[in-house]
Design an enzyme around this catalytic site. Structure first.
Site, PDB file in Angstrom:
ATOM      1  N   ASP A  21     -36.134  38.890 -47.879  1.00  0.00           N
ATOM      2  CA  ASP A  21     -35.807  39.880 -48.918  1.00  0.00           C
ATOM      3  C   ASP A  21     -35.299  41.197 -48.345  1.00  0.00           C
ATOM      4  OD1 ASP A  21     -36.849  38.008 -50.754  1.00  0.00           O
ATOM      5  OD2 ASP A  21     -38.865  38.783 -50.408  1.00  0.00           O
ATOM      6  N   GLN A  70     -34.537  33.748 -45.413  1.00  0.00           N
ATOM      7  CA  GLN A  70     -35.873  34.262 -45.072  1.00  0.00           C
ATOM      8  C   GLN A  70     -35.755  35.286 -43.919  1.00  0.00           C
ATOM      9  OE1 GLN A  70     -35.811  30.553 -45.531  1.00  0.00           O
ATOM     10  NE2 GLN A  70     -36.222  31.074 -47.640  1.00  0.00           N
ATOM     11  N   GLY A  75     -33.625  33.729 -52.019  1.00  0.00           N
ATOM     12  CA  GLY A  75     -32.978  34.331 -53.181  1.00  0.00           C
ATOM     13  C   GLY A  75     -32.112  35.470 -52.695  1.00  0.00           C
ATOM     14  N   HIS A  76     -30.800  35.260 -52.681  1.00  0.00           N
ATOM     15  CA  HIS A  76     -29.887  36.295 -52.195  1.00  0.00           C
ATOM     16  C   HIS A  76     -29.167  36.929 -53.381  1.00  0.00           C
ATOM     17  CE1 HIS A  76     -29.651  34.291 -47.944  1.00  0.00           C
ATOM     18  NE2 HIS A  76     -30.782  34.917 -48.173  1.00  0.00           N
ATOM     19  N   LYS A  81     -30.098  40.554 -47.295  1.00  0.00           N
ATOM     20  CA  LYS A  81     -29.075  39.812 -46.546  1.00  0.00           C
ATOM     21  C   LYS A  81     -27.909  39.402 -47.445  1.00  0.00           C
ATOM     22  CE  LYS A  81     -32.061  36.756 -45.161  1.00  0.00           C
ATOM     23  NZ  LYS A  81     -33.281  37.414 -45.651  1.00  0.00           N
TER      24      LYS A  81
HETATM   25  P1  IMP Z   1     -42.177  28.268 -48.654  1.00  0.00           P
HETATM   26  O1  IMP Z   1     -40.959  28.598 -47.865  1.00  0.00           O
HETATM   27  O2  IMP Z   1     -41.911  28.101 -50.140  1.00  0.00           O
HETATM   28  O3  IMP Z   1     -42.973  27.160 -48.083  1.00  0.00           O
HETATM   29  O4  IMP Z   1     -43.146  29.561 -48.575  1.00  0.00           O
HETATM   30  C1  IMP Z   1     -43.771  29.950 -47.373  1.00  0.00           C
HETATM   31  C2  IMP Z   1     -43.879  31.464 -47.301  1.00  0.00           C
HETATM   32  O5  IMP Z   1     -42.603  32.051 -47.144  1.00  0.00           O
HETATM   33  C3  IMP Z   1     -44.464  32.112 -48.557  1.00  0.00           C
HETATM   34  O6  IMP Z   1     -45.216  33.251 -48.170  1.00  0.00           O
HETATM   35  C4  IMP Z   1     -43.239  32.557 -49.331  1.00  0.00           C
HETATM   36  O7  IMP Z   1     -43.512  33.625 -50.202  1.00  0.00           O
HETATM   37  C5  IMP Z   1     -42.356  32.986 -48.187  1.00  0.00           C
HETATM   38  N1  IMP Z   1     -40.928  32.897 -48.508  1.00  0.00           N
HETATM   39  C6  IMP Z   1     -40.161  31.789 -48.530  1.00  0.00           C
HETATM   40  N2  IMP Z   1     -38.884  32.119 -48.825  1.00  0.00           N
HETATM   41  C7  IMP Z   1     -38.855  33.453 -48.969  1.00  0.00           C
HETATM   42  C8  IMP Z   1     -37.794  34.380 -49.229  1.00  0.00           C
HETATM   43  O8  IMP Z   1     -36.618  34.047 -49.377  1.00  0.00           O
HETATM   44  N3  IMP Z   1     -38.155  35.699 -49.298  1.00  0.00           N
HETATM   45  C9  IMP Z   1     -39.437  36.101 -49.090  1.00  0.00           C
HETATM   46  N4  IMP Z   1     -40.448  35.271 -48.832  1.00  0.00           N
HETATM   47  C10 IMP Z   1     -40.157  33.953 -48.765  1.00  0.00           C
END
Ligand code: IMP
Length: 444
Positions: free
Chosen positions: A13, A224, A40-41, A16
C-alpha cells in the site's frame, strides 16, 4: 536495454499503482511477477479512480503490453471481472493484456482453505486477505497446483482437478470438519473461463526476453511490499510470494542481470494491514488522525490500516536488500499538521527480567534484526523532526515545499541511504515533484 523494477519498501500500500502508472508512460512492457488479487493498486486519471488487483498498472497506456507473469497466482473469475470493469470504461484490455500459461490458478477451494486455516490459527492468525493466496502457493510448492496452461488441455485438466479436489475435500471434511467443495460445476466453469482468456495466454518469459533483446523498455511491477516478503519479511506475518526484486527472475522467467535499475516506493509514514509486528505503530488518537488524513483503508478488503511513524530502520534494510537506486516517497501531503514528526532510527530490545534471575540489560539495535529476533519484542528509538502546516497538494516543485518538509525528506534520504527520485503530494497523476538529488534516469 536493461529493465527497471518498482517494488514496495514497506508492508504494501505504498502507492505503487500511481508510480507504475506514471513510469509506464515510458514503458513498452509492464510485467507483474508475484502476488495475486490480494494486491490493490489505485490509479487516478483525470479525476477517475481505477483500482487494479491483478492487471498490471500499464493497462491505461496505449501501446503498452501488460503481462501477468508466471509468479502471480490467478483467479480466472476475478481476472475476467476486472477485465470487464475496465472494458466497460473503454480500456481496450484485450489488446494490452497477456497472461503467462505458467501462472498457478486460484480455485474456490483455495479461498475456502484460506478461511479455514485462519480460523484454525485462532489468535495466531495472519489476517490474510482471504483470497486463497497462501493455499494456492502452497499447492504450487507441493506440486498439486494447476496452471493456466493446464486448463487449455481438457483431459489433463480434468484429471488434475479431480485429484486436487479429492485431496482438498478430504482435508476440508476430515481435518476442518467443514462442508466439502461442490465438484460438479467447477470443471466446466473453469474451462469456459480459460477459453475466454485463450487468446491472451502466452509464454510470458519468452515475451519479456524477446522485448529485452529488441531493446524495448520493460518495467517489472512489484506487488505488496518487501516487509511482507515470504523470506525477507516479518515471517510468518507475510504473504506467500517473493515481493522484492529477487522475485523477478523466477516470477517472470528472465535472467537476474537484465534488471538494470530498481526503484522503491514508500509512504512518508508507515501503514500495515493484517496482523504482525509493526514497531512504529501509533495506537492512540494520533494514529486515528493519520488514518483519516491518509484515508488509510485497504483497497482490497476495506480494512482500516494500522498507521505509524516512518521506520527508517526497516526502510534501510529493505532498500539494501533490493539494491534500490532511487526512492519515490508518497503521501507527504498527509503529514501536514502533525507536530513533531518522529522517525525510528534504531530499535531497543527492553531488558528481560527472568523469574528469580537477574535482569539483563536493554540492547540497542541499529539494524533490522531479521530472523534473529522477534520484531514484536523491539521498541523504536525516535528522532523527532519539525512538522509543517501548509497544504502540499498544490506544490509542484521542490523549492516550493516548506523548509521542514524538505528537511524531513532529506533526513529520510540520508537514513535510508537512497536518493529520493520523486515526492508525491496527492493521488493525481500530476501531483509529483522531482526530488532534489537523484542523478540518472528511469532506465539504465
Ligand atoms: P495474503 O497475501 O492474503 O495471504 O495475506 C497475508 C498478509 O499480507 C496479510 O497481513 C495481508 O493483510 C497482507 N497483504 C497482502 N496483500 C497486501 C497488499 O496488497 N497490501 C497490504 N497488505 C497486504
Amino acid at each position: 536495454m536493461p529493465a527497471t523494477a518498482v517494488v514496495g519498501l514497506q508492508w504494501g500500500d505504498e502507492g505503487k499503482g500511481k508510480v507504475i502508472d506514471s513510469f509506464a508512460a515510458e514503458a513498452d512492457v509492464v510485467a507483474r511477477y508475484a502476488g495475486g488479487n490480494n494486491a490493490g493498486h489505485t490509479v487516478i486519471v483525470g479525476g477517475e479512480k481505477y483500482v487494479l488487483h491483478l492487471i498490471p498498472g500499464g493497462i491505461l497506456h496505449e501501446g503498452t503490453v501488460n503481462l501477468i507473469g508466471r509468479g502471480v497466482v490467478v483467479s480466472l473469475e476475478h481476472l475476467l471481472y476486472e477485465m470487464e470493469g475496465l472494458e466497460a470504461r473503454g480500456v481496450p484490455v484485450r489488446e494490452r493484456l497477456r497472461l503467462d500459461a505458467g501462472c498457478h490458478v486460484i480455485f474456490p477451494y483455495h479461498r475456502h482453505l484460506d478461511r479455514l486455516l485462519e480460523r484454525w490459527r485462532g489468535s495466531g492468525r495472519i489476517g490474510t486477505t482471504g483470497r486463497g493466496i497462501g493455499p494456492a502457493y502452497a499447492d504450487r510448492v507441493a506440486r498439486t497446483g494447476i496452471r493456466v496452461g493446464d486448463l487449455l488441455q481438457p483431459a489433463l485438466f480434468e484429471s488434475r482437478l479431480r485429484a486436487a479436489l479429492a485431496e482438498k475435500n478430504a482435508i476440508i471434511a476430515r481435518v476442518y470438519e467443514d462442508d466439502p467443495e461442490p465438484a460438479d460445476r467447477l470443471y466446466e466453469e473453469s474451462r469456459q473461463q480459460a477459453e475466454r482468456l485463450r487468446e491472451l495466454i502466452v509464454d510470458g518469459g519468452a515475451l519479456v526476453r524477446r522485448a529485452l533483446a529488441r531493446s524495448e523498455r520493460v518495467l517489472f511491477e512489484g506487488a505488496q511490499g518487501s516487509l511482507l516478503d515470504l523470506d525477507a519479511g516479518t515471517y510468518p506475518y507475510v504473504t506467500s510470494s517473493w515481493t522484492g526484486v529477487w522475485g523477478i527472475a523466477g516470477g517472470i522467467g528472465v535472467a537476474p542481470r537484465c534488471i538494470g535499475r530498481a526503484f522503491a516506493v514508500s509512504k512518508a509514514y508507515a501503514t500495515r494491514v493484517g496482523e504482525g509486528p509493526m514497531p512504529t505503530e501509533i495506537t492512540d488518537e494520533v494514529g486515528d488522525r493519520l488514518r483519516e488524513a491518509g484515508n488509510e483503508y485497504g483497497a482490497t478488503t476495506g480494512r482500516p490500516r494500522r498507521c505509524g511513524w516512518f521506520d527508517a530502520v526497516a526502510a534501510r534494510y529493505a532498500a539494501e536488500l533490493n539494491g534500490i537506486d532511487g526512492l519515490v516517497l508518497t503521501n507527504l501531503d498527509v503529514l501536514s499538521g502533525f507536530h513533531p514528526l518522529p522517525v525510528a532510527v534504531a530499535y531497543r530490545v527492553p531488558a528481560e527480567v527472568p523469574a528469580g534471575g537477574p535482569a539483563s540489560g536493554a540492547e540497542l539495535l541499529p539494524e533490522f534484526p531479521g530472523a534473529r529476533l522477534d520484531l514484536g519484542r523491539v521498541e523504536p528509538v525516535y528522532e523527532e523532526l519539525e512538522g509543517w502546516d501548509e497544504d502540499l497538494t498544490g506544490v509542484r516543485s521542490w523549492k516550493d515545499l516548506p523548509g521542514p518538509a524538505r528537511a524531513y525528506v532529506g533526513f529520510l534520504e540520508e537514513r535510508i541511504g537512497v536518493p529520493v527520485l520523486k515526492v508525491s503530494v496527492g493521488p493525481g497523476r500530476d501531483q509529483m515533484i522531482d526530488g532534489p538529488s537523484f542523478a540518472g534516469g528511469l532506465w539504465a
